[in-house]
Structure formats: structure tokens, C-alpha cells
Design a protein around this motif. Structure first.
Motif, PDB file in Angstrom:
ATOM      1  N   GLN A 123     -22.190  24.590   2.452  1.00 41.54           N
ATOM      2  CA  GLN A 123     -23.356  25.152   1.785  1.00 41.54           C
ATOM      3  C   GLN A 123     -23.798  26.443   2.462  1.00 41.54           C
ATOM      4  N   SER A 129     -17.923  21.471  -2.878  1.00 39.40           N
ATOM      5  CA  SER A 129     -17.055  20.407  -2.395  1.00 39.40           C
ATOM      6  C   SER A 129     -15.784  20.991  -1.791  1.00 39.40           C
ATOM      7  N   PHE A 132     -18.662  18.986   2.441  1.00 34.38           N
ATOM      8  CA  PHE A 132     -19.240  20.032   1.611  1.00 34.38           C
ATOM      9  C   PHE A 132     -19.607  21.224   2.483  1.00 34.38           C
ATOM     10  N   LYS A 147     -27.722  28.518  -1.988  1.00 32.96           N
ATOM     11  CA  LYS A 147     -26.662  28.139  -2.926  1.00 32.96           C
ATOM     12  C   LYS A 147     -26.489  26.630  -2.971  1.00 32.96           C
ATOM     13  N   ALA A 148     -25.915  26.150  -4.073  1.00 37.62           N
ATOM     14  CA  ALA A 148     -25.570  24.736  -4.167  1.00 37.62           C
ATOM     15  C   ALA A 148     -24.401  24.429  -3.233  1.00 37.62           C
ATOM     16  N   PRO A 149     -24.338  23.204  -2.739  1.00 39.07           N
ATOM     17  CA  PRO A 149     -23.165  22.813  -1.952  1.00 39.07           C
ATOM     18  C   PRO A 149     -21.877  22.957  -2.760  1.00 39.07           C
TER      19      PRO A 149
END
Lengths: 106, 118
Positions: free
Chosen positions: A38, A46, A36, A42-44
Motif C-alpha cells: 500500500q 495484492s 499486500f 491508495k488502495a492496497p
């Protein structure tokens, strides 16, 4: 629990350069490893699943290799958008543990 | 396209409970697991638990076993994570993420900041 380690913890890099991050599992996890990306606040996101399969839409400069206990994430030619923290995660046995992260910066 | 929309930020006192929701759209809700992951300020990612919305079976990290409930409402395609007996070190951003063994945790919610403070 399976322990995940990553090296290095931080990685100075330059635009256009090649970046390699290593992830190691404390026991055999076959190919059940994800990577991942990041960015701060922010959100990770994929990048890779199954150790080497790119998620849809992920640039081909990202690649993953490995199986068993040793894995690598490679960025073949670092772009400005790639400065971020990268995490690996095993998903063979609960709990699905994460590595501590590798920060790629200038 | 896949969307996971989480509920808004919460501020709780120590000892209270918090319930975070994650509403899914754009895919067949019952065909994929949902994981919960948290991130304390300046720290890494921590796996909390997972639910199979079909049947509701769950698995949790041992450190949360006694304090967390994850549930799913298939009628609204929503997953809930409730954490009880909150402590200051539960202050974190909580994420839901769609998961299956074929593609890993491929989509993530935007995160929900839970602040525990007196």
C-alpha cells in the motif's frame, strides 16, 4: 481470533538492496496467507496469495515463502516503486486478520 | 478487466448510519466473495466482514457484529456495507475487495472516506 505480527515495523532500505519482511501467525494457517502493498492515499494492491503465488502482473523480484505460522516476503532488488507499507493477512479462519504493517522507506 | 467502483465520500454525525456501495464488473459476480476492510487515518488495515453473493451468507468481525450489515444485489452486481450507530472512531476509508480462497483478495475498490463528526 488469529493474531498476526510483522517484523520489523519499519525498514530503511536502499535501491537495489534485498528486503525481507517476516509475518507470524498465532496459530497454524497452513498456506492461506496473502501479502499486500500500500502506498499513501491508495488502495492496497495484492502481491501474493497462498503464501507464495504471485498475483498476475506482480514483478518477479517479489517472492513469498512459508507455511504454518512463519512467513516471509522478499524483494530481491528494491526498486523506487517499492517504497510502501506491506501487510500480511491470514484467510484461513474468520475474521481474516491483517498484520500491523511494515513500512519500507529510505 | 475487473473493476470495483465504490460510492463517494460521506460525512455523518455521531449516531447516524452510512451505506457504502461497491459495484463490480469484469467478472462473474456470483462466483466470488466480497470483503470489506477499513483503514482509520494513519492506521493499518482492519477486516470487517465478508459476503457470499450467492445466497447472501455473511461473516463479521465480532467488534462490528451488532452494527454492520453487508448485502448484495446480484441484478446490479453491487455489494453494500451499512454501518450504524457511527462514532468518531469510525472515521476511516472503507474498501471492498473481491475474494476467493484460490486467489485471496485480488482486486480492491478505490476506497470510500467516511467522516464522522458533529
Amino acid at each position: 481470533d488469529i493474531q498476526m505480527t510483522q517484523s520489523p515495523s519499519s525498514l530503511p532500505a536502499s535501491i537495489g538492496g534485498r528486503v525481507t519482511i517476516t509475518c507470524r501467525a498465532s496459530q497454524d494457517i497452513a498456506h492461506l496467507l496473502a501479502w499486500f502493498q500500500q502506498k499513501p492515499g491508495k488502495a492496497p494492491k495484492s502481491l501474493i496469495h497462498g503464501a507464495s503465488s504471485l498475483q498476475s502482473g506482480v514483478p518477479s523480484r517479489f517472492s513469498g515463502t512459508g507455511s504454518g505460522t512463519d512467513f516471509t516476503l522478499t524483494i530481491s532488488s528494491l526498486q523506487p516503486d517499492d517504497f510502501a507499507t506491506y501487510y500480511c493477512q491470514q484467510y484461513v479462519i474468520y475474521p481474516f486478520t491483517f498484520g500491523p504493517g511494515t513500512k519500507v522507506d529510505l | 478487466q475487473v473493476h470495483l467502483v465504490q460510492s463517494g465520500a460521506e460525512v455523518k454525525e455521531p449516531g447516524a448510519s452510512v451505506k457504502v456501495s461497491c459495484k463490480a464488473s469484469g467478472y462473474s459476480f456470483t462466483h466470488y466473495y466480497m470483503m470489506w476492510v477499513r483503514q482509520a487515518p494513519g492506521q493499518g488495515l482492519e477486516w470487517m466482514g465478508i459476503i457470499n453473493p450467492t445466497g447472501g451468507s455473511t461473516h463479521f468481525a465480532q467488534k462490528f457484529q451488532d452494527r454492520v450489515t453487508i448485502s448484495a444485489d446480484t441484478s446490479t452486481s453491487t455489494v453494500y456495507m451499512e454501518l450504524r450507530s457511527l462514532k468518531s472512531d469510525d472515521t476511516a476509508v472503507y474498501y471492498c475487495t473481491k475474494f476467493d480462497f484460490a486467489s485471496g483478495g485480488d482486486f480492491w475498490g478505490q476506497g470510500t472516506l467516511v467522516t464522522v463528526s458533529s
